[in-house]
Design a protein around this motif. Sequence first.
Motif, PDB file in Angstrom:
ATOM      1  N   GLN A  86      -7.034  -6.689   5.855  1.00 60.72           N
ATOM      2  CA  GLN A  86      -7.112  -6.377   4.431  1.00 60.72           C
ATOM      3  C   GLN A  86      -5.867  -6.856   3.701  1.00 60.72           C
ATOM      4  O   GLN A  86      -4.811  -7.052   4.305  1.00 60.72           O
ATOM      5  N   ALA A  87      -6.041  -7.040   2.417  1.00 60.94           N
ATOM      6  CA  ALA A  87      -4.933  -7.288   1.497  1.00 60.94           C
ATOM      7  C   ALA A  87      -5.050  -6.216   0.423  1.00 60.94           C
ATOM      8  O   ALA A  87      -6.154  -5.821   0.054  1.00 60.94           O
ATOM      9  N   THR A  88      -3.918  -5.702  -0.035  1.00 60.06           N
ATOM     10  CA  THR A  88      -3.942  -4.668  -1.074  1.00 60.06           C
ATOM     11  C   THR A  88      -3.023  -5.050  -2.223  1.00 60.06           C
ATOM     12  O   THR A  88      -2.072  -5.810  -2.051  1.00 60.06           O
ATOM     13  N   ALA A  89      -3.327  -4.519  -3.382  1.00 53.71           N
ATOM     14  CA  ALA A  89      -2.476  -4.696  -4.561  1.00 53.71           C
ATOM     15  C   ALA A  89      -2.559  -3.430  -5.392  1.00 53.71           C
ATOM     16  O   ALA A  89      -3.614  -2.781  -5.456  1.00 53.71           O
ATOM     17  N   THR A  90      -1.461  -3.069  -6.002  1.00 53.03           N
ATOM     18  CA  THR A  90      -1.418  -1.898  -6.868  1.00 53.03           C
ATOM     19  C   THR A  90      -1.336  -2.366  -8.308  1.00 53.03           C
ATOM     20  O   THR A  90      -0.564  -3.268  -8.632  1.00 53.03           O
TER      21      THR A  90
END
Length: 135
Positions: free
Chosen positions: A114-118
């Motif tokens: 996964q890749a995440t961003a806020t």
Amino acid sequence: MVRLRVSSASRTTAADGTETQTVYVETPSGVTLYDSNNNALTRVTFTDAAGVSHSGYNVTGNLTASGGLNVSAKNSAAHSDADFTLKVYAVVKDLDAGTARDTAYDQTYHDTAQATATVQVTVSAVADQPGAFNV
């Protein structure tokens, strides 16, 4: 209402086409996401690559051809000017992991990634227009 346009750089890499990518947005309680036609999306429970459950929205169907995300966020609390944070997850799963179609590359790398961003959403208060009154 806040219109979000987020560019997603995550992609699947399986040459045999057996990977799927699903994009989720985790929102605080009281924040609802809407599609480009202003229809409320359905809140779901999803599991990230580490096996942790989250509550949010599957927005995979709201991705544009260029990888952008076209949704709106609305806080259900009346007259709220509270800021909030959204967390975007791009989860990729290898569907043939552990099968005869599994390649050496697949066996070397994780079956889920996964890749995440806020995304910090700053809400500016806007005064309501006064109604008519008699003096």
